[in-house]
Motif scaffolding. Structure first.
Motif, PDB file in Angstrom:
ATOM      1  N   UNK A  49      -0.930   6.365  -2.299  1.00 37.77           N
ATOM      2  CA  UNK A  49      -0.346   5.138  -1.738  1.00 37.77           C
ATOM      3  C   UNK A  49      -1.129   3.899  -2.179  1.00 37.77           C
ATOM      4  N   UNK A  50      -0.413   2.848  -2.524  1.00 40.88           N
ATOM      5  CA  UNK A  50      -1.080   1.612  -2.899  1.00 40.88           C
ATOM      6  C   UNK A  50      -1.894   1.063  -1.725  1.00 40.88           C
ATOM      7  N   UNK A  51      -1.482   1.381  -0.519  1.00 43.92           N
ATOM      8  CA  UNK A  51      -2.242   0.919   0.650  1.00 43.92           C
ATOM      9  C   UNK A  51      -3.641   1.520   0.666  1.00 43.92           C
ATOM     10  N   UNK A  52      -3.798   2.778   0.220  1.00 47.59           N
ATOM     11  CA  UNK A  52      -5.119   3.404   0.163  1.00 47.59           C
ATOM     12  C   UNK A  52      -5.970   2.772  -0.936  1.00 47.59           C
ATOM     13  N   UNK A  53      -5.327   2.438  -2.039  1.00 44.21           N
ATOM     14  CA  UNK A  53      -6.062   1.790  -3.129  1.00 44.21           C
ATOM     15  C   UNK A  53      -6.589   0.435  -2.678  1.00 44.21           C
ATOM     16  N   UNK A  54      -5.765  -0.320  -1.973  1.00 50.96           N
ATOM     17  CA  UNK A  54      -6.211  -1.632  -1.491  1.00 50.96           C
ATOM     18  C   UNK A  54      -7.267  -1.502  -0.406  1.00 50.96           C
ATOM     19  N   UNK A  55      -7.180  -0.436   0.387  1.00 52.91           N
ATOM     20  CA  UNK A  55      -8.214  -0.206   1.404  1.00 52.91           C
ATOM     21  C   UNK A  55      -9.566   0.069   0.758  1.00 52.91           C
ATOM     22  N   UNK A  56      -9.544   0.579  -0.483  1.00 47.39           N
ATOM     23  CA  UNK A  56     -10.784   0.834  -1.225  1.00 47.39           C
ATOM     24  C   UNK A  56     -11.288  -0.418  -1.943  1.00 47.39           C
ATOM     25  N   UNK A  57     -10.589  -1.543  -1.770  1.00 45.01           N
ATOM     26  CA  UNK A  57     -11.032  -2.806  -2.348  1.00 45.01           C
ATOM     27  C   UNK A  57     -10.526  -3.073  -3.747  1.00 45.01           C
ATOM     28  N   UNK A  58      -9.524  -2.313  -4.196  1.00 49.90           N
ATOM     29  CA  UNK A  58      -8.968  -2.485  -5.530  1.00 49.90           C
ATOM     30  C   UNK A  58      -7.483  -2.808  -5.424  1.00 49.90           C
ATOM     31  N   UNK A  59      -6.819  -2.966  -6.568  1.00 47.47           N
ATOM     32  CA  UNK A  59      -5.399  -3.305  -6.539  1.00 47.47           C
ATOM     33  C   UNK A  59      -4.735  -2.728  -7.779  1.00 47.47           C
ATOM     34  N   UNK A  60      -3.408  -2.753  -7.776  1.00 47.53           N
ATOM     35  CA  UNK A  60      -2.618  -2.418  -8.954  1.00 47.53           C
ATOM     36  C   UNK A  60      -1.594  -3.521  -9.141  1.00 47.53           C
ATOM     37  N   UNK A  61      -1.713  -4.232 -10.249  1.00 50.77           N
ATOM     38  CA  UNK A  61      -0.742  -5.247 -10.617  1.00 50.77           C
ATOM     39  C   UNK A  61      -0.078  -4.824 -11.919  1.00 50.77           C
ATOM     40  N   UNK A  62       1.163  -5.244 -12.090  1.00 50.67           N
ATOM     41  CA  UNK A  62       1.988  -4.747 -13.195  1.00 50.67           C
ATOM     42  C   UNK A  62       2.544  -5.909 -14.010  1.00 50.67           C
ATOM     43  N   UNK A  63       2.555  -5.741 -15.330  1.00 51.48           N
ATOM     44  CA  UNK A  63       3.217  -6.675 -16.237  1.00 51.48           C
ATOM     45  C   UNK A  63       4.191  -5.899 -17.108  1.00 51.48           C
ATOM     46  N   UNK A  64       5.105  -6.625 -17.764  1.00 52.82           N
ATOM     47  CA  UNK A  64       6.079  -6.002 -18.670  1.00 52.82           C
ATOM     48  C   UNK A  64       5.922  -6.602 -20.071  1.00 52.82           C
ATOM     49  N   UNK A  65       5.503  -5.764 -21.005  1.00 51.66           N
ATOM     50  CA  UNK A  65       5.401  -6.183 -22.398  1.00 51.66           C
ATOM     51  C   UNK A  65       6.641  -5.701 -23.139  1.00 51.66           C
ATOM     52  N   UNK A  66       7.307  -6.594 -23.845  1.00 58.48           N
ATOM     53  CA  UNK A  66       8.545  -6.264 -24.556  1.00 58.48           C
ATOM     54  C   UNK A  66       8.291  -6.346 -26.066  1.00 58.48           C
ATOM     55  N   UNK A  67       8.000  -5.204 -26.726  1.00 55.85           N
ATOM     56  CA  UNK A  67       7.736  -5.230 -28.163  1.00 55.85           C
ATOM     57  C   UNK A  67       8.988  -5.408 -29.006  1.00 55.85           C
ATOM     58  N   UNK A  68      10.157  -5.136 -28.427  1.00 61.06           N
ATOM     59  CA  UNK A  68      11.420  -5.307 -29.137  1.00 61.06           C
ATOM     60  C   UNK A  68      12.478  -5.679 -28.108  1.00 61.06           C
TER      61      UNK A  68
END
Length: 386
Positions: A124-143
């Motif tokens: 769960x992302x909530x557990x990751x944030x409780x550990x003081x970290x995060x997950x952020x996402x970007x979208x790269x479009x090569x074509x």
């Protein structure tokens, strides 16, 4: 960063970017919604499998994670990153149960059909944030036809460490269980270097380093490659690789798509027929319905995932040794200055594993790794450095 809405269409709502040097620009990233989960999977002792010349199977099982989750979600776009011997991804809460079952089946299939031990976890992302970290996402479009996710924030790497320590484990399904691996394809020959050597490179931020300093290093690494390597180090020819009349990887592709017995023999016949037909059409310049082999090869080259950001920079590039030397000199300085750590591995060729929903549409995806250990060998160097 602006806060995203907690909706299943979170990923497609992120504006894509097309210039790879923006990959370390945190303005391009959006934090995962608070009810999402991060999935991680990799092969236990992939190093041992590589030592026995099984890296094609390792890559295919790694890509099977993406194919299986994609099929479980009925093609709904979701963020994922191919890692060579595994994959990372994120899913909305609506997909959690089904994806968990899929990973369970995938673990069983990998063990029974290849002998490779795949491990998997949903965190769960909530557990990751409780550990003081995060997950952020970007979208790269090569074509214009595909885009690939990039992950930032340290949370995916944390989830991977938790999995390797036995937390959040998805247990294997009962014997005989099989995931849906439709679209997984492994037919291309190794791609020999055209410019000197195939280099697999991992660059991650040093503990506690300021993000701006690491972003500056990423831009410098990309600039060195852009200046010294053709087409940003793309390992595929501009018009794509040539079709072969002898398909590579057909054994494991057959295992992915059919159970043992008559069905598997039939599948092998279908693969051989497809490959021979594509080769003949390509040689003669003919088309079959909506399938144009030359256009397909060009799309393949444009769509290839040879560079990414997954809590650090990951590249598989074709470049002259002088470029490799310049990269290493820059990375040695960065390591000395406490900016980054890195792993690098050189080889003569690259491997490609594919997800092809249809040969007549342009949205086929292709994952490149070094043919002699690639990302796994570079990760060994990183681990030894730590």
């Amino acid at each position: 960063m602006e806060q995203p809405a907690a909706q299943d269409d979170f990923y497609t709502s992120i504006p894509p970017f097309t210039e790879f040097e923006e990959v370390a620009n945190d303005a391009r990233y959006r934090p995962l919604p608070g009810d999402w989960q991060v999935g991680v999977a990799d092969i236990v002792d992939s190093t041992g499998a590589i030592a026995h010349n099984r890296y094609k199977e390792v890559n295919t099982v790694g890509a099977s994670v993406i194919a299986a989750v994609r099929n479980a979600m009925d093609g709904t776009p979701f963020p994922f990153v191919f890692g060579g011997d595994g994959a990372e991804f994120a899913i909305p809460p609506s997909a959690g149960t089904l994806v968990g079952e899929t990973l369970s089946k995938l673990r069983r299939w990998a063990k029974e059909e290849t002998g490779l031990a795949l491990r998997a976890a949903l965190v769960p992302i909530s557990d990751i944030r409780a550990a003081g970290l995060d997950v952020s996402v970007a979208r790269f479009r090569p074509s214009p036809d595909v885009d690939y996710a990039m992950f930032m924030g340290g949370g995916v790497a944390w989830a991977d460490r938790q999995m390797k320590e036995g937390a959040y484990t998805i247990e294997p399904a009962p014997p005989g269980a099989r995931p849906d691996l439709t679209s997984l394809s492994c037919r291309w020959r190794p791609l020999a270097s055209q410019h000197g050597e195939i280099v697999s490179l991992l660059v991650i931020p040093a503990d506690g380093v300021d993000s701006a300093r690491f972003a500056a290093l990423v831009r410098q690494v990309i600039a060195i490659i852009d200046k010294g390597a053709e087409r940003a180090g793309q390992p595929l020819p501009e018009n794509g690789p040539a079709f072969s009349i002898v398909p590579r990887g057909q054994k494991i592709e057959c295992c992915a798509h059919a159970a043992a017995g008559i069905a598997r023999l039939r599948r092998r016949g279908v693969i051989l027929g497809d490959v021979l037909l594509a080769w003949a059409l390509d040689r003669t310049g003919l088309k079959l319905g909506r399938f144009d082999p030359r256009r397909y090869r060009q799309e393949l080259a444009r769509n290839t995932d040879f560079r990414k950001f997954d809590d650090g920079l990951k590249l598989t590039i074709d470049c002259p040794p002088s470029v490799t030397a310049a990269l290493e000199a820059e990375l040695v300085r960065a390591r000395r200055d406490g900016v980054a750590r890195y792993g690098i591995h050189r080889q003569e060729s690259a491997l490609m594993t594919c997800i092809v929903p249809s040969a007549t549409t342009a949205d086929h995806m292709h994952f490149v790794d070094g043919a002699d250990g690639g990302y796994a060998k570079a990760a060994e160097m990183l681990k030894a450095d730590r």
